[in-house]
Design an enzyme around this catalytic site. Sequence first.
Site, PDB file in Angstrom:
ATOM      1  N   ALA A 487       0.960  -1.226  -0.073  1.00 30.62           N
ATOM      2  CA  ALA A 487      -0.082   0.019  -0.061  1.00 30.62           C
ATOM      3  C   ALA A 487       0.963   1.317  -0.023  1.00 30.62           C
ATOM      4  O   ALA A 487       0.417   2.294  -0.522  1.00 30.62           O
ATOM      5  CB  ALA A 487      -0.948  -0.122   1.251  1.00 30.62           C
ATOM      6  N   GLU A 491       3.512   2.234  -6.673  1.00 32.08           N
ATOM      7  CA  GLU A 491       4.132   1.358  -7.664  1.00 32.08           C
ATOM      8  C   GLU A 491       4.300   2.112  -8.772  1.00 32.08           C
ATOM      9  O   GLU A 491       5.039   2.034  -9.720  1.00 32.08           O
ATOM     10  CB  GLU A 491       3.659  -0.041  -7.825  1.00 32.08           C
ATOM     11  CG  GLU A 491       3.658  -0.824  -6.721  1.00 32.08           C
ATOM     12  CD  GLU A 491       2.863  -0.887  -5.717  1.00 32.08           C
ATOM     13  OE1 GLU A 491       1.992   0.201  -5.765  1.00 32.08           O
ATOM     14  OE2 GLU A 491       2.932  -1.657  -4.623  1.00 32.08           O
ATOM     15  N   ASP A 533      25.831  32.277 -24.537  1.00 37.09           N
ATOM     16  CA  ASP A 533      26.881  32.675 -25.342  1.00 37.09           C
ATOM     17  C   ASP A 533      26.193  33.606 -26.198  1.00 37.09           C
ATOM     18  O   ASP A 533      25.141  33.323 -27.007  1.00 37.09           O
ATOM     19  CB  ASP A 533      27.279  31.330 -25.790  1.00 37.09           C
ATOM     20  CG  ASP A 533      28.494  31.620 -26.972  1.00 37.09           C
ATOM     21  OD1 ASP A 533      29.424  32.352 -26.369  1.00 37.09           O
ATOM     22  OD2 ASP A 533      28.566  31.193 -27.962  1.00 37.09           O
ATOM     23  N   ASP A 839      27.141  27.103 -28.540  1.00 35.55           N
ATOM     24  CA  ASP A 839      27.405  26.355 -29.771  1.00 35.55           C
ATOM     25  C   ASP A 839      28.870  26.054 -29.944  1.00 35.55           C
ATOM     26  O   ASP A 839      29.195  24.931 -30.800  1.00 35.55           O
ATOM     27  CB  ASP A 839      26.897  27.045 -30.896  1.00 35.55           C
ATOM     28  CG  ASP A 839      27.537  28.406 -31.505  1.00 35.55           C
ATOM     29  OD1 ASP A 839      28.373  28.749 -30.435  1.00 35.55           O
ATOM     30  OD2 ASP A 839      27.458  28.661 -32.392  1.00 35.55           O
ATOM     31  N   GLU A 908      -4.626   4.467   2.030  1.00 29.36           N
ATOM     32  CA  GLU A 908      -4.612   2.999   2.162  1.00 29.36           C
ATOM     33  C   GLU A 908      -4.107   2.429   3.484  1.00 29.36           C
ATOM     34  O   GLU A 908      -4.397   1.643   4.204  1.00 29.36           O
ATOM     35  CB  GLU A 908      -4.035   2.292   0.877  1.00 29.36           C
ATOM     36  CG  GLU A 908      -4.896   2.313  -0.113  1.00 29.36           C
ATOM     37  CD  GLU A 908      -4.014   2.190  -1.694  1.00 29.36           C
ATOM     38  OE1 GLU A 908      -2.990   1.689  -1.602  1.00 29.36           O
ATOM     39  OE2 GLU A 908      -4.598   2.595  -2.753  1.00 29.36           O
ATOM     40  N   ASN A 933      -3.542   0.137  -6.469  1.00 26.36           N
ATOM     41  CA  ASN A 933      -2.655   1.011  -6.845  1.00 26.36           C
ATOM     42  C   ASN A 933      -2.134   0.680  -8.303  1.00 26.36           C
ATOM     43  O   ASN A 933      -1.596   1.976  -8.724  1.00 26.36           O
ATOM     44  CB  ASN A 933      -1.205   0.449  -6.023  1.00 26.36           C
ATOM     45  CG  ASN A 933      -1.108   1.048  -4.658  1.00 26.36           C
ATOM     46  OD1 ASN A 933      -2.108   1.836  -4.186  1.00 26.36           O
ATOM     47  ND2 ASN A 933      -0.263   0.669  -3.917  1.00 26.36           N
ATOM     48  N   THR A 936      -6.463   1.360 -10.394  1.00 23.42           N
ATOM     49  CA  THR A 936      -7.213   2.585 -10.141  1.00 23.42           C
ATOM     50  C   THR A 936      -6.302   3.527 -10.541  1.00 23.42           C
ATOM     51  O   THR A 936      -6.714   4.473 -11.100  1.00 23.42           O
ATOM     52  CB  THR A 936      -7.631   2.444  -8.726  1.00 23.42           C
ATOM     53  OG1 THR A 936      -8.042   1.375  -8.343  1.00 23.42           O
ATOM     54  CG2 THR A 936      -8.734   3.555  -8.588  1.00 23.42           C
ATOM     55  N   ASP A 937      -5.169   3.531 -10.041  1.00 23.70           N
ATOM     56  CA  ASP A 937      -4.244   4.697  -9.993  1.00 23.70           C
ATOM     57  C   ASP A 937      -3.772   5.093 -11.283  1.00 23.70           C
ATOM     58  O   ASP A 937      -3.396   6.295 -11.871  1.00 23.70           O
ATOM     59  CB  ASP A 937      -2.848   4.626  -9.013  1.00 23.70           C
ATOM     60  CG  ASP A 937      -3.489   4.545  -7.552  1.00 23.70           C
ATOM     61  OD1 ASP A 937      -4.748   4.885  -7.516  1.00 23.70           O
ATOM     62  OD2 ASP A 937      -2.622   4.313  -6.823  1.00 23.70           O
TER      63      ASP A 937
END
Lengths: 1153, 388
Positions: A487, A491, A533, A839, A908, A933, A936-937
Amino acid sequence: MAVEIGTRELTIRAAPAPGRVRLSVGGLLRRPEREATVETALARIPNVEQVRASSLTGNVLIVFDPGAWTTSDLVEAAARELRYTVRTADESPAEPLSPTEADARRQRAVRVVWDKVPGRARIAVAGLRSRKDVEASVARVVGAIDGVVEASASALTGNVLVRFDPARWTADRLAATCADALADLDRLASHVRTDVKQRLNGTAAVPGQDWHHQPAETVIDELQVDPDAGLDLAAVASRRATHGLNRMPEPVEPSLLKTVLDQVVNAPTALLLAGAAVSVATGGVFDAALIVGVIVVNAGVGATTERSGQRAIATLRRTTAIRARVRRDGAEDAVDAEELVPGDVIQLLPGDPVPADARVISAHRLQVEESALTGESRPVEKWEQVVSADAPLGDRRSMVFRGTTVVGGRASAVVVETGATTQIGALHLLAAEAEAPPTPMERDLDTIGKGLAIGATAVCGAILGVGILRGFPLRYGLEIAVSLGVAAIPEGLPTLATSVLAFASGRMRKKGTLIRTLGAAEALGSVTVVCADKTGTLTENRMAARELFTASGPVAITGPALSPSGSFELHGKAIDPNLDRAVRSSLWVGALCSDAEVEGLRDGEMILDGSATEGSIVIAAIKGGLDPDTLRAAHPRIDLRDRSDGRRHMITVHRGEHGLLAMLKGAPDEVLTMCSRVDLANGVTALDDELQTKFADHNAQMANRAMRVLALAHRSLPAEYTEDDLVSGYTLSGLIGLVDPVRPAAPAAIKALHRAGIRTVMITGDQALTATAVARELGLSRRGQLNVLEAGDLSALDGEALRGLVRDVNIFARVAPEMKLAVVRAIQANGEVAAMTGDGVNDAPALRAADVGVAMGQRGSELARGLADVVLSTDDFAQMVDAVEEGRLVRANVQRVLHYLLSTNASEIWVVAGAVAFGLPSPLTPLQLLWLNLVTDLAPGLALALEPRDPELMGQPPRDPKEKIVPGPMLRRILAESAAIAGGALGVYAIGISRYGIGPAAQSMAFASLLGSQLLHVGWARAGERPALTGSHGRKNPYLPGAMGLSVALQGAALFFPPLRAALGGAPLALADVGIALAGAALPSIAIELSRFLGRHEPRALPAPADSPAPAVASERTPRGAQSDDARLPSGEAASDSLPVSRHASVAPGGAR
Amino acid sequence: MSEHRRFTSSSVLRGHPDKLCDRISDALVDAHLTVDTRARIRAEAAAAGQVIFVTTDAELEGEVDVNGVVRRTLLETGYNRQDLDPERCTILTQSSVMTPPWARERQDADEQPAGEQTTVFGYACAETPELMPLPIRVAQQIAGRLDELVGTAKLPGLAPDGSIQVTVEYVDDQPARIDAVVLQVVHRGSQSDLRSAVESLVLGPLFDGQAVRPDRQTRIVVNAEGSSGVAGPGRNAGHTGRKQAADTYGGAARHGDGALSGKDPSRLDRCAAYAARHAAANVVAAGLATECELMLSYAIGEAEPVTVYARTFGRGRLPNERLSAIVREQFDFRPAVIAKRFNLWTLPRQRGGRFYRLLASGGQVGRPDLDLPWERPDMVEALQRAAD
């Protein structure tokens, strides 16, 4: 610090001139670390002007005031200072080793350790072990041997691992060659290290030998070459074996394995793996598999993104090989520049890139453009005469350097340095030394990951302990602990964070901005100072005729530098150049008295052959409607008086319809004295004193505006003209002023950066005058006040002083390449986040050290592009603004994702911990948690990662660089809001238990409630700190509806699709239960919205005149006039996404008044 | 019984760090007024080590290469790589440039009021033909001669940095003899060379034929403590406006509190000081006094000075009150009028861009070598008429 030196003796080597003496210092040879000590000690002697100690030779050169010291007194003084004794020269030191003995030693020094696989060998190099400093150089030297594919050296083992072409080498033969190449490891090390050290310190600048100081004949002798015939092929072959190919050391690309490992080796992954292990132990193989799957997917996405960026840059780096005209065996030939060896005699013609560092042996008006190396935009004339030994790089007129371009004249030169020992090669090495720091977000994410891992472990332990005390079975306790671990770890975070960056870099790539490292995209967003520059970045690095001053007044010439389009404007009104006699004849002179030719037109730009100066005047003539070719054909040139020493003008004589014409172009002071009349718009008048003063004054004016000014004049000549006729009697047509024009988009870009609170600092090798003129045009300073630091030698300032200065200075003028690095470092030392655009090769070290190195892609040097974090493909500084905005968006979106993921995960934890605290079993199974996780997430998180730009993003000052990605207030909000969500779920769980008792039904209700509230929370994560419903934000996220729809469908499946429901360990829900769950989901959201609405404080007042850029400064002087555009900073509701802007106390030196 | 007193004044060489800053400031004033004779400019400089800090606040049409002016000034002052490298030293400039605003139209009007409140002093006395106090006059001349020796083969090793102190003994308020000459210069070479060069090349020709001159008792001290090995800002930091006594009367009279150098002619610190000197010198030249100090005070918003006070220390023909009234009546002290009368705006251009920088060393008043408008006795007759 005491000088600890073996033989404490000084020997006079030579006293080449009064006031100079070269001493051999015992114990200095091959001890580069002692150079500085010796130099410091000797510099303490009064009336000593210069001391240069060299560990290469063991000698020290002392330049002193001959009026104050005799040579012998000075040597005595030096001995006293070093606490040495003086040895007379005739007691010569130990004989040097005989060649054979030296060879034998060398052979012993390198041996093959392992060669079992063909084409691979491990070779031990004596003296390599624990010499981290030479590691890279050894690898480079060995890698440069022809036929060697790859070489890596390790100071740890003292070995070099070599991959080579087995058809060309055996391991033993290769080892012998290595022995030669590495003959002098210490020399190699000191060469690289002292050089790098000195360059970083800005002391004695340049590596290599003083070729520029040797007469050409000496160089030729030393390199054993016949300048007319060139080297013979045998010599070429043998030298190539010793010196290797004339090729730049290439940066090593990290291996795929390393890229993947970088993604995996971190604390959260370790915790997840531990969780998987526990799951396996407790029988949850499916859980474990799922966890491992998550890790693999994350690593894959991260590595792929990183890799594709690297690949893109590799293609950018590939450049066409350059050719060199070389004389060998008496014949001239064009060879690949890689083939050159020291001693080769090369020919240089206009347009040629210089293929190696070479000593000029004969030259005819050779003009070389060296801006890539020195930053000086004007071409430099080169000749064969000896230059003083301590001349800075830009003044070494007897040398040509690799990486520069011939723009005029011709020369032959003898190659003296190739590959890594060229000036540009040394810069490559220097650049490799300067390490880029990790970006703030990388650091923050790492900290968050570690914190979460530690926190989760602690909470797991505590809960396990409480569980055991309460008498739960161990197995159950472990299960809860794993649930919590799972939880706690977001992840999706690494994947989402990487995706935010990947999306951003993808969008930018479409617009031509290449992000080389993902961290760079984010770092761009925190930039507080942009160091630009001048030449090539803010200006076009071209010459353009911008003003023609005639008797009528100053005529402005408009249009792009190399384009045939443009108009002539007098006092702001367009005029027809053909109707104004003075303008017309000026253009005639410009077109006829010129060696420049237009070869054609490409992409609307003219391709020129000849010097940039003459070319720009010819282009002005074309803009004025003349056709130089037709004109020249109608007026063939019959005579030429070229510029020369002591003559700063050029005269051409042409045959025209009505007789001979002389055209004169040159330095105004000279030309004016040769003129007696002046062209007017409709006639001619005498050049009286008044007109003379008028032209002279305007010449000074134009020069003060950083223009290069040439006077144009003409006269008719009698058929039999004399030398006297050629030097007087001219009619002055006008003065033409040339500049390196500012890029058209640059002023607006700088304005936009200012609006975003980002300070722009110009760093240039040019003079203050030129830089100031450009800065005015650009609007670099918002207060009408420009602070210019023109440093002959920045190292004269100590670090503290420089750090103080960089807060206030707008322009660093005449900055030597290595000093750009010092400036960038000083800015960073003030706690600012610096972007550096450049450059040239000379910009490379600074590009590397800056938080964001930005290279100009089109005309930028290969090295600059290779090292930069960001490459702008169009050379357009305006892209910089877009990149910064994109960078800020990255941060804002990562914060949105973090807000979302952290608050859902925290909710959670609250739920599980709360349930355990009440002595209830966890309402959620580990699988349900993983589902939450990951499923849903993820989709909403992804949508948040793709949140579009907020219009106010570039209306705010940059955030405090020290501010964490999750600042305190945000963390508190996350904790409070997640507690509210958890409260809702626990309430539903309680109702569930009251209805069904402890078991899957109650769990499912809590699960459903949590699902719902987490989905709803997307809206609040999106809004940052503002209310989600009542707060106004105009932007729409096109991905959000789809993502939400997908999530809702998946949730529905988890709740109502029986097989999935069963797999997750849930139970079927009655309609009423669903209602209760939804209420449990909605109530927290309403509470959150209310609290945000009530707690909403007025948008932080933006610092009224956001005049003072970010954390830095601004003097307290009232801006007089010069009302800045900053007044237009958004003032309404707008404000920011979430970031409170704390500012450093401003320090105002305020000037010496 | 005659009264004896000694009076001491000092001057410095033109490369002395403070004077160098004055010179840079005034070179910038020259450069701005050469580009645009109506430019407004205030320039200040500070120098320490190899760093020169310059601020300019300008309103002008055109551009000035500030750094170029600074570097050329260093070179011209006689600095070289050894002490202060004109090529490679670090210059930090803080410059505000504005295109001239409304003020420009008013600047020319005679009635243009004072923009600042300030009090300045002018002074003159009959001790020398230049109407200057003798001690500062002698010190300036010694400094000037040493300046000329810098970089020549006559006295190799002499750096453009040093200070000169001159003590004059007065008997009954008349300079009677030179009591002491103390020099401290940066010289890399033998002490005896320096001493003999000072005597034969500087003091000898200077006092040749002068009534007041060193005698046997006069102490001539050259580098009493030896020479510093370093010259210029590497030895001592410098700042514009710190050598005001040397710029004016060597302490014999009061001076205002604003620096003279680095300011355009609209600044009263500068132009009113010149006007006060002009009036005082004319008073002495007209024979109305043998010593005269004139005080001018201005108030913001008024063109006429609020105070015009001349005093003669009991050495004048008229009471101070009467003299003050005559001076006020005869001289127009309105700021814009002063600048116009002395051609202060246009002199730099007329003299090829070199005017104020020459004032920065050797004194801003009492300079017969420069033909300064405020040194001309052009009001003598008017004053005499008014006094009779």
